[in-house]
Design a protein around this motif. Sequence first.
Motif, mmCIF file in Angstrom:
data_model
loop_
_atom_site.group_PDB
_atom_site.id
_atom_site.type_symbol
_atom_site.label_atom_id
_atom_site.label_comp_id
_atom_site.label_asym_id
_atom_site.label_seq_id
_atom_site.Cartn_x
_atom_site.Cartn_y
_atom_site.Cartn_z
ATOM 1 N N PHE A 115 0.832 -1.200 0.000
ATOM 2 C CA PHE A 115 0.000 0.000 0.000
ATOM 3 C C PHE A 115 0.866 1.249 0.000
ATOM 4 O O PHE A 115 2.029 1.210 0.361
ATOM 5 N N HIS A 116 0.256 2.355 -0.447
ATOM 6 C CA HIS A 116 0.959 3.639 -0.556
ATOM 7 C C HIS A 116 0.993 4.399 0.765
ATOM 8 O O HIS A 116 1.835 5.262 0.963
ATOM 9 N N TYR A 117 0.024 4.113 1.630
ATOM 10 C CA TYR A 117 -0.088 4.883 2.871
ATOM 11 C C TYR A 117 -0.916 4.104 3.888
ATOM 12 O O TYR A 117 -1.573 3.126 3.559
ATOM 13 N N ILE A 118 -0.871 4.594 5.103
ATOM 14 C CA ILE A 118 -1.712 4.079 6.186
ATOM 15 C C ILE A 118 -2.786 5.115 6.413
ATOM 16 O O ILE A 118 -2.490 6.287 6.673
ATOM 17 N N GLU A 119 -4.025 4.694 6.268
ATOM 18 C CA GLU A 119 -5.148 5.613 6.444
ATOM 19 C C GLU A 119 -5.571 5.632 7.903
ATOM 20 O O GLU A 119 -5.568 4.609 8.578
#
Length: 179
Positions: free
Chosen positions: A162-166
């Motif tokens: 994944f690109h980021y942690i939401e």
Amino acid sequence: MRDFYQLELTNYCYPDCKPLLNIMRLGKESAFVMAKELAESHPGLSAFYRFQDFDNYYELRLKQDEFLYHRFCELGGRPEERHPLSFVIGDCDYLKEWFGNGYETKLLLGEIEPAHISFTLGDSAALFKRNGTVEVLTMREFKEYFESFGGDVDSLLKNSDFHYIEAQLWSDVYINGVR
């Protein structure tokens, strides 16, 4: 190892939009009107593509937010809103560009009560759309996960898909006066 509670949460917003709003908090009719206006005033821009097919997006987001809300409550969360505001942990060049290098609102993770924030590893909407579910983490669970990567967000992201942690912020008390 970085101090977990010193991590910043970042919310990105397109330059000509108002930050820290969630279209799902509007009544259905108002949400559809706003989605149409946003889609028409931003043709071809990635951040607004979902509003071009708002019938499907709206239903997906209702189901997704309901799922996140109920799962967070099951985990002990005490959300004050039915629809959260979305943030990410740290900075994300991918989202910064996606939102046209617009507004960034930052909050300090340590200033958020654990009962008001949840986390997903990646984009909750994309995961929910693909799988019909998404793993929701509490602050304690996310802290353990974060520390298993040596307290380094970059290391965590490099070893993931994944690109980021939401982060889903379920209370507006932390943003009052920020807008």
